[in-house]
Write a protein that holds these residues in place. Sequence first.
Motif, PDB file in Angstrom:
ATOM      1  N   CYS A 251       3.583   6.377  -6.709  1.00 51.61           N
ATOM      2  CA  CYS A 251       4.851   6.008  -7.363  1.00 51.61           C
ATOM      3  C   CYS A 251       5.266   7.077  -8.372  1.00 51.61           C
ATOM      4  O   CYS A 251       6.442   7.443  -8.449  1.00 51.61           O
TER       5      CYS A 251
ATOM      6  N   VAL B 120      -1.630   3.616  -5.284  1.00 53.10           N
ATOM      7  CA  VAL B 120      -0.211   3.253  -5.374  1.00 53.10           C
ATOM      8  C   VAL B 120       0.439   3.832  -6.631  1.00 53.10           C
ATOM      9  O   VAL B 120       1.534   4.400  -6.563  1.00 53.10           O
TER      10      VAL B 120
ATOM     11  N   ARG C  82      -4.795  -0.534  -8.200  1.00 50.69           N
ATOM     12  CA  ARG C  82      -3.615   0.279  -7.872  1.00 50.69           C
ATOM     13  C   ARG C  82      -3.603   1.631  -8.591  1.00 50.69           C
ATOM     14  O   ARG C  82      -2.797   2.501  -8.271  1.00 50.69           O
TER      15      ARG C  82
ATOM     16  N   THR D 238       0.848  -1.183   0.000  1.00 53.63           N
ATOM     17  CA  THR D 238       0.000   0.000   0.000  1.00 53.63           C
ATOM     18  C   THR D 238       0.885   1.235   0.000  1.00 53.63           C
ATOM     19  O   THR D 238       2.105   1.139   0.204  1.00 53.63           O
ATOM     20  N   VAL D 239       0.273   2.398  -0.161  1.00 55.89           N
ATOM     21  CA  VAL D 239       1.024   3.642  -0.089  1.00 55.89           C
ATOM     22  C   VAL D 239       1.662   3.763   1.299  1.00 55.89           C
ATOM     23  O   VAL D 239       2.829   4.177   1.414  1.00 55.89           O
TER      24      VAL D 239
END
Length: 177
Positions: A54, A50, A46, A19-20
Amino acid sequence: MAETVAAGKAGHLGLSEVTVEDIKRGQAVHPVTSVQSELSLWTRDRLTDVLPYCREQDIAFLAYAPLGRGFLAGRFSSFDDLPEDDFRRRQPRFQQDALRTNLAIAARVREIAERAGVTPAQLALAWVVAQGEHVVPIPGTKTPKYLIDNAGAADAEVTPPDLADLDALPAPQGSRY
């Protein structure tokens, strides 16, 4: 693991299926270079958390199973197409009831691929690549034939209307695992 990098035994650290919050905890200890998680036209969870994180943090996102475990490439039309010892026989999305519904997704991918002049696998991979420069699909294959087909995604030209049609695909029936 940070000590492993400091000792020169590893160059970078990556995380898988996180997860984040997990990424942030990792970053507090050592820079995170990559995150690996499932991402495909039928596993998009995601995309909302996420993947944007990213992108913001300049972390590579390694998308595994970008072909929906071969399903989006149009290789299966029934549960019986899966070999007896195939792990997909135990996954909810490949069970016959879910498969009937999910075949409509594969059929739509095939229609859009024909319109784009590419194979369904190439289209599915091109969609993953279109999610951002930091996204790298990592499709698996057992045959040179599919490897060559997958590599052709690098030359696939998918238009914004094609991408919009793919984004509009419904979620599959059945959970990942």
